[in-house]
Design a protein around this motif. Structure first.
Motif, PDB file in Angstrom:
ATOM      1  N   ASN A  21       2.903   8.131  -4.991  1.00 14.17           N
ATOM      2  CA  ASN A  21       3.951   7.126  -4.794  1.00 14.17           C
ATOM      3  C   ASN A  21       3.970   6.108  -5.932  1.00 14.17           C
ATOM      4  N   LEU A  22       2.810   5.857  -6.529  1.00 12.68           N
ATOM      5  CA  LEU A  22       2.750   4.907  -7.635  1.00 12.68           C
ATOM      6  C   LEU A  22       3.527   5.430  -8.837  1.00 12.68           C
ATOM      7  N   LEU A  23       3.433   6.723  -9.107  1.00 10.68           N
ATOM      8  CA  LEU A  23       4.198   7.305 -10.215  1.00 10.68           C
ATOM      9  C   LEU A  23       5.693   7.144  -9.969  1.00 10.68           C
ATOM     10  N   ILE A  24       6.121   7.362  -8.737  1.00 11.19           N
ATOM     11  CA  ILE A  24       7.531   7.175  -8.384  1.00 11.19           C
ATOM     12  C   ILE A  24       7.934   5.717  -8.603  1.00 11.19           C
ATOM     13  N   TYR A  25       7.065   4.788  -8.193  1.00  8.70           N
ATOM     14  CA  TYR A  25       7.341   3.353  -8.330  1.00  8.70           C
ATOM     15  C   TYR A  25       7.440   2.951  -9.804  1.00  8.70           C
ATOM     16  N   ILE A  26       6.582   3.541 -10.624  1.00  7.48           N
ATOM     17  CA  ILE A  26       6.627   3.263 -12.070  1.00  7.48           C
ATOM     18  C   ILE A  26       7.971   3.680 -12.652  1.00  7.48           C
ATOM     19  N   LYS A  27       8.415   4.890 -12.323  1.00  8.76           N
ATOM     20  CA  LYS A  27       9.676   5.396 -12.865  1.00  8.76           C
ATOM     21  C   LYS A  27      10.882   4.626 -12.324  1.00  8.76           C
ATOM     22  N   MET A  61       0.817  -1.210   0.000  1.00  2.22           N
ATOM     23  CA  MET A  61       0.000   0.000   0.000  1.00  2.22           C
ATOM     24  C   MET A  61       0.861   1.275   0.000  1.00  2.22           C
ATOM     25  N   ARG A  62       1.999   1.245   0.677  1.00  2.00           N
ATOM     26  CA  ARG A  62       2.847   2.430   0.732  1.00  2.00           C
ATOM     27  C   ARG A  62       3.493   2.735  -0.611  1.00  2.00           C
ATOM     28  N   ARG A  63       3.678   1.717  -1.434  1.00  2.00           N
ATOM     29  CA  ARG A  63       4.219   1.934  -2.777  1.00  2.00           C
ATOM     30  C   ARG A  63       3.196   2.612  -3.690  1.00  2.00           C
ATOM     31  N   ILE A  64       1.925   2.508  -3.339  1.00  2.00           N
ATOM     32  CA  ILE A  64       0.843   3.052  -4.162  1.00  2.00           C
ATOM     33  C   ILE A  64       0.413   4.435  -3.668  1.00  2.00           C
ATOM     34  N   PHE A  65       0.138   4.527  -2.369  1.00  2.00           N
ATOM     35  CA  PHE A  65      -0.489   5.726  -1.813  1.00  2.00           C
ATOM     36  C   PHE A  65       0.506   6.582  -1.019  1.00  2.00           C
ATOM     37  N   ASN A  66       0.538   7.879  -1.302  1.00  2.00           N
ATOM     38  CA  ASN A  66       1.181   8.804  -0.384  1.00  2.00           C
ATOM     39  C   ASN A  66       0.163   9.317   0.625  1.00  2.00           C
ATOM     40  N   VAL A  67      -1.122   9.262   0.257  1.00  2.00           N
ATOM     41  CA  VAL A  67      -2.220   9.506   1.201  1.00  2.00           C
ATOM     42  C   VAL A  67      -3.213   8.371   1.001  1.00  2.00           C
ATOM     43  N   SER A  68      -3.255   7.443   1.944  1.00  2.00           N
ATOM     44  CA  SER A  68      -4.154   6.292   1.806  1.00  2.00           C
ATOM     45  C   SER A  68      -5.489   6.583   2.475  1.00  2.00           C
ATOM     46  N   PRO A  69      -6.598   6.359   1.767  1.00  2.00           N
ATOM     47  CA  PRO A  69      -7.914   6.577   2.378  1.00  2.00           C
ATOM     48  C   PRO A  69      -8.413   5.368   3.162  1.00  2.00           C
ATOM     49  N   PHE A  70      -7.591   4.297   3.218  1.00  2.00           N
ATOM     50  CA  PHE A  70      -8.044   3.040   3.808  1.00  2.00           C
ATOM     51  C   PHE A  70      -7.280   2.691   5.075  1.00  2.00           C
ATOM     52  N   ILE A  71      -7.967   1.979   5.944  1.00  2.00           N
ATOM     53  CA  ILE A  71      -7.337   1.226   7.022  1.00  2.00           C
ATOM     54  C   ILE A  71      -7.762  -0.221   6.832  1.00  2.00           C
ATOM     55  N   VAL A  72      -6.793  -1.107   6.754  1.00  2.00           N
ATOM     56  CA  VAL A  72      -7.076  -2.517   6.530  1.00  2.00           C
ATOM     57  C   VAL A  72      -6.846  -3.274   7.829  1.00  2.00           C
TER      58      VAL A  72
END
Length: 300
Positions: free
Chosen positions: A108-114, A64-75
């Motif tokens: 964060n996902l854009l950073i992960y893509i690059k 989740m941290r690789r995707i979201f810099n602001v996550s709307p979820f709690i799992v």
């Protein structure tokens, strides 16, 4: 011309990766056209380069941290296998105070893509004979757009991949060239017709849903999860429409379609990225494609 089309499906893209691995490495298929929507757009550049192991490592290490810099979820995990998704009230309220237009952000996902798709790989792919196309939704114009790699430079193409995956309002809403863009799946979840329009005569289509609903859907009890459920129901209708239109177009132009559905419902929330589960789904995708291929061979 042979094409590979991969639908949207969030974390279920791991299953598509397993199917593609079998088709490319074991079955020895080569594709002239690769089109992805949402999570499919993450897969196709590496698949076009033949770097299956690399995209496996990407999917099996994402979280989740690789995707979201602001996550709307709690799992939360009930027992060991049941996930309960609730709203991250602090993050969502902070978004409102900042006057953001979405509950979460996915920079964060854009950073992960690059980090995982280099400019050298981009140039190699651009110089190849593969036609690699990303599906995005132009929300301002209420229409689908297809972004081919030969039309853009590295930074823009990475952004289109990222935009294709942004499942708003839970991920980033991106303004580019004066228009607001979001997830490609909102307008074309399974872009079969686009592959036909580009000249494909045989298409392998990986669809990240079951062919038929095997059990009644359990509707969530909290408003936030209910919103996710409603979005998924709407997208399932887009998917069915895309497939129906694709089948009609294929029939009229004598195009061969090979459809690969998920045999079981993998998850109730494809925005939750659990790397251990995704490893399992990848293997399930490979095994499913292998079994389907063997059955097709026996029927010839």
């Amino acid at each position: 011309m042979r094409a590979l089309v991969i639908s949207g499906g969030g974390s279920k893209g791991a299953f598509a990766g397993g199917v593609a691995q079998y088709l490319l490495e074991t079955n020895g298929k080569k594709y002239d056209i690769l089109i992805g929507s949402s999570t499919g757009s993450l897969l196709i550049p590496h698949l076009a380069l033949g770097k299956v192991q690399k995209i496996y490592e990407i999917y099996s290490n994402v979280n989740m941290r690789r995707i979201f810099n602001v996550s709307p979820f709690i799992v939360k995990h009930k027992n060991t296998d049941k996930e309960i998704v609730t709203i991250n009230h602090f993050s969502v309220i902070r978004q409102f105070f900042k006057k953001r237009r979405t509950f979460g952000e996915s920079e964060n996902l854009l950073i992960y893509i690059k980090e995982n798709f280099s400019i050298e790989e981009f140039n190699e792919l651009k110089e190849s004979e593969c036609d690699v196309i990303i599906t995005v939704t132009n929300l301002s114009k209420n229409e689908v757009e297809y972004k081919a790699i030969d039309e853009f430079e590295y930074e823009d193409f990475c952004e289109w991949i990222w935009i294709s995956c942004n499942y708003i309002p839970f991920m980033s809403l991106v303004t580019k060239n004066g228009f607001d863009y979001g997830d490609g799946g909102f307008s074309s979840l399974v872009p079969i017709r686009e592959a036909i329009n580009r000249g494909a005569t045989e298409i392998d289509v990986i669809i990240l849903e079951t062919e038929v609903q095997v059990k009644p859907k359990s509707i969530s009890r909290n408003p936030f999860s209910l919103m996710i459920d409603l979005f998924q129901i709407l997208l399932s209708q887009v998917e069915k429409q895309n497939i129906a239109i694709g089948k009609l177009a294929a029939k009229s132009k004598n195009v061969k379609l090979n459809l690969y559905y998920t045999p079981t419902q993998l998850t109730d929330n494809a925005l939750i990225f659990d790397k251990e589960k995704m490893k399992i789904w990848w293997q399930q995708g490979y095994d499913y494609a292998k079994n389907k291929s063997e059955i097709m061979s026996d029927n010839l």
